[in-house]
Design an enzyme around this catalytic site. Sequence first.
Site, PDB file in Angstrom:
ATOM      1  N   GLU A  72      11.720 -26.295  69.157  1.00 45.04           N
ATOM      2  CA  GLU A  72      12.082 -26.078  70.565  1.00 45.04           C
ATOM      3  C   GLU A  72      12.798 -27.259  71.208  1.00 45.04           C
ATOM      4  OE1 GLU A  72       9.309 -25.042  69.196  1.00 45.04           O
ATOM      5  OE2 GLU A  72       8.788 -23.046  69.935  1.00 45.04           O
ATOM      6  N   ALA A  76      11.159 -17.184  69.246  1.00 49.91           N
ATOM      7  CA  ALA A  76      11.428 -16.319  70.396  1.00 49.91           C
ATOM      8  C   ALA A  76      12.925 -16.030  70.391  1.00 49.91           C
ATOM      9  CB  ALA A  76      11.022 -17.037  71.675  1.00 49.91           C
ATOM     10  N   GLY A  97       8.247 -19.556  68.185  1.00 57.69           N
ATOM     11  CA  GLY A  97       7.300 -18.473  68.454  1.00 57.69           C
ATOM     12  C   GLY A  97       6.757 -17.839  67.176  1.00 57.69           C
ATOM     13  N   GLU A 154       4.056 -20.069  66.124  1.00 61.18           N
ATOM     14  CA  GLU A 154       2.998 -19.890  67.136  1.00 61.18           C
ATOM     15  C   GLU A 154       2.230 -18.577  66.905  1.00 61.18           C
ATOM     16  OE1 GLU A 154       5.871 -20.722  70.287  1.00 61.18           O
ATOM     17  OE2 GLU A 154       4.494 -22.230  71.072  1.00 61.18           O
TER      18      GLU A 154
HETATM   19  N1  COA Z   1      16.680 -15.896  68.536  1.00 60.73           N
HETATM   20  C1  COA Z   1      17.705 -15.022  68.524  1.00 60.73           C
HETATM   21  N2  COA Z   1      18.422 -14.751  67.432  1.00 60.73           N
HETATM   22  C2  COA Z   1      18.089 -15.381  66.295  1.00 60.73           C
HETATM   23  C3  COA Z   1      17.036 -16.312  66.226  1.00 60.73           C
HETATM   24  C4  COA Z   1      16.306 -16.562  67.417  1.00 60.73           C
HETATM   25  N3  COA Z   1      15.271 -17.397  67.470  1.00 60.73           N
HETATM   26  N4  COA Z   1      16.964 -16.803  64.977  1.00 60.73           N
HETATM   27  C5  COA Z   1      17.941 -16.185  64.273  1.00 60.73           C
HETATM   28  N5  COA Z   1      18.620 -15.329  65.055  1.00 60.73           N
HETATM   29  C6  COA Z   1      19.754 -14.469  64.706  1.00 60.73           C
HETATM   30  C7  COA Z   1      21.052 -15.247  64.591  1.00 60.73           C
HETATM   31  O1  COA Z   1      21.630 -15.427  65.862  1.00 60.73           O
HETATM   32  C8  COA Z   1      21.852 -14.346  63.692  1.00 60.73           C
HETATM   33  O2  COA Z   1      22.305 -13.250  64.454  1.00 60.73           O
HETATM   34  P1  COA Z   1      23.869 -12.741  64.328  1.00 60.73           P
HETATM   35  O3  COA Z   1      24.014 -12.362  62.877  1.00 60.73           O
HETATM   36  O4  COA Z   1      23.949 -11.586  65.262  1.00 60.73           O
HETATM   37  O5  COA Z   1      24.707 -13.924  64.692  1.00 60.73           O
HETATM   38  C9  COA Z   1      20.819 -13.792  62.738  1.00 60.73           C
HETATM   39  O6  COA Z   1      19.561 -13.947  63.388  1.00 60.73           O
HETATM   40  C10 COA Z   1      20.750 -14.524  61.413  1.00 60.73           C
HETATM   41  O7  COA Z   1      20.554 -15.924  61.683  1.00 60.73           O
HETATM   42  P2  COA Z   1      21.496 -17.083  61.107  1.00 60.73           P
HETATM   43  O8  COA Z   1      21.355 -18.262  62.012  1.00 60.73           O
HETATM   44  O9  COA Z   1      22.861 -16.561  60.860  1.00 60.73           O
HETATM   45  O10 COA Z   1      20.777 -17.364  59.698  1.00 60.73           O
HETATM   46  P3  COA Z   1      20.825 -18.733  58.870  1.00 60.73           P
HETATM   47  O11 COA Z   1      20.280 -18.393  57.527  1.00 60.73           O
HETATM   48  O12 COA Z   1      22.161 -19.369  58.935  1.00 60.73           O
HETATM   49  O13 COA Z   1      19.798 -19.709  59.630  1.00 60.73           O
HETATM   50  C11 COA Z   1      17.750 -20.279  60.788  1.00 60.73           C
HETATM   51  C12 COA Z   1      18.422 -19.418  59.688  1.00 60.73           C
HETATM   52  C13 COA Z   1      16.304 -19.779  60.929  1.00 60.73           C
HETATM   53  C14 COA Z   1      17.757 -21.749  60.355  1.00 60.73           C
HETATM   54  C15 COA Z   1      18.516 -20.111  62.116  1.00 60.73           C
HETATM   55  O14 COA Z   1      18.662 -18.724  62.377  1.00 60.73           O
HETATM   56  C16 COA Z   1      17.831 -20.742  63.314  1.00 60.73           C
HETATM   57  O15 COA Z   1      17.865 -21.953  63.457  1.00 60.73           O
HETATM   58  N6  COA Z   1      17.256 -19.923  64.206  1.00 60.73           N
HETATM   59  C17 COA Z   1      16.659 -20.368  65.431  1.00 60.73           C
HETATM   60  C18 COA Z   1      15.329 -21.039  65.172  1.00 60.73           C
HETATM   61  C19 COA Z   1      14.771 -21.565  66.468  1.00 60.73           C
HETATM   62  O16 COA Z   1      15.234 -22.504  67.061  1.00 60.73           O
HETATM   63  N7  COA Z   1      13.648 -20.940  66.880  1.00 60.73           N
HETATM   64  C20 COA Z   1      12.928 -21.378  68.050  1.00 60.73           C
HETATM   65  C21 COA Z   1      13.285 -20.563  69.212  1.00 60.73           C
HETATM   66  S1  COA Z   1      12.455 -21.175  70.660  1.00 60.73           S
END
Ligand code: COA
Length: 260
Positions: free
Chosen positions: A135, A66, A112, A115
């Site tokens: 989460e 999400a 999400g 999910e």
């Molecule tokens: N919500 C909003 N933005 C998200 C996102 C999310 N769930 N997951 C990734 N993004 C965005 C990042 O903020 C970043 O945006 P920016 O370039 O404007 O800063 C972009 O997507 C790329 O992500 P980034 O974190 O730079 O890539 P990465 O390769 O370093 O890491 C992940 C990849 C998937 C490990 C990391 O993005 C992450 O942990 N995301 C969240 C996962 C999460 O907790 N999901 C559950 C949500 S309830």
Amino acid sequence: MAYNNILSKTEDGITTITINRPSKLNALNKETIQELHEGFKAADADANTKVIIVTGSGEKAFVAGADISEFANFSVENGGKLAAKGQELLFDFIENLQTPVIAAVNGFALGGGLELAMASHFRVASDNAKMGLPEVSLGVIPGYGGTQRLPQLVGKGRAMEMVMTAGMIDAETAKNYGLVNHVTTQEELLPLAKKIASKIMRNSTVAIGKAIKAINANYKDGEDGFKEEIKQFGACFGTEDFKEGTTAFLEKRKADFPGK
Ligand code: COA
């Protein structure tokens, strides 16, 4: 219909819905959830769509969760509403569709995202896929059905560990857990999903819809899956697909199902 965050393309009986926010790793914001609802609804209503495949754009992510930026300041009330609305519009909605939905997990499927894959009827994954429910690392819990569907698919102990550690599992582990049915390369992922879809399409879409209802009934509170199976089994006898399927068998020819 024009969408900002998804792509939808129908070809040879298969509608492929692609979540298309690669710069945000296809994170599900409110607008994307609404568009997915519209896209799935339209595909389900389309007589030409026999199977729906859902995937993510780019090579990195299916859906990274999400959209965290949207709910970071939410109150208790808003949090509850976010989960309820999302489940109604997308996750429960997909699970209960009568058209089969295959998730082609092409990279990160987190929160999400996992999910969404779990609400689909089954899953295939590319070998770079990583899956998890992170989460609790954010101080929240899965809110789009994850605490219910993950234990249904992988068992309670594995689900507890995945949720508590907030860790990610790779595609092979997901396959060993029964979370995904098949693992292949990124290039072969959509061709594999389409190959399975074409096997599904040979059968009665009307009967498949009824089978989905009967299988889902086992996982719903207050519903008796065996009773639902009897009801849906009986209902098949009133369908054109049943007439065509049995007649074709007796006439030793391939069935040409009228469908939905
Ligand atoms: N919500 C909003 N933005 C998200 C996102 C999310 N769930 N997951 C990734 N993004 C965005 C990042 O903020 C970043 O945006 P920016 O370039 O404007 O800063 C972009 O997507 C790329 O992500 P980034 O974190 O730079 O890539 P990465 O390769 O370093 O890491 C992940 C990849 C998937 C490990 C990391 O993005 C992450 O942990 N995301 C969240 C996962 C999460 O907790 N999901 C559950 C949500 S309830």
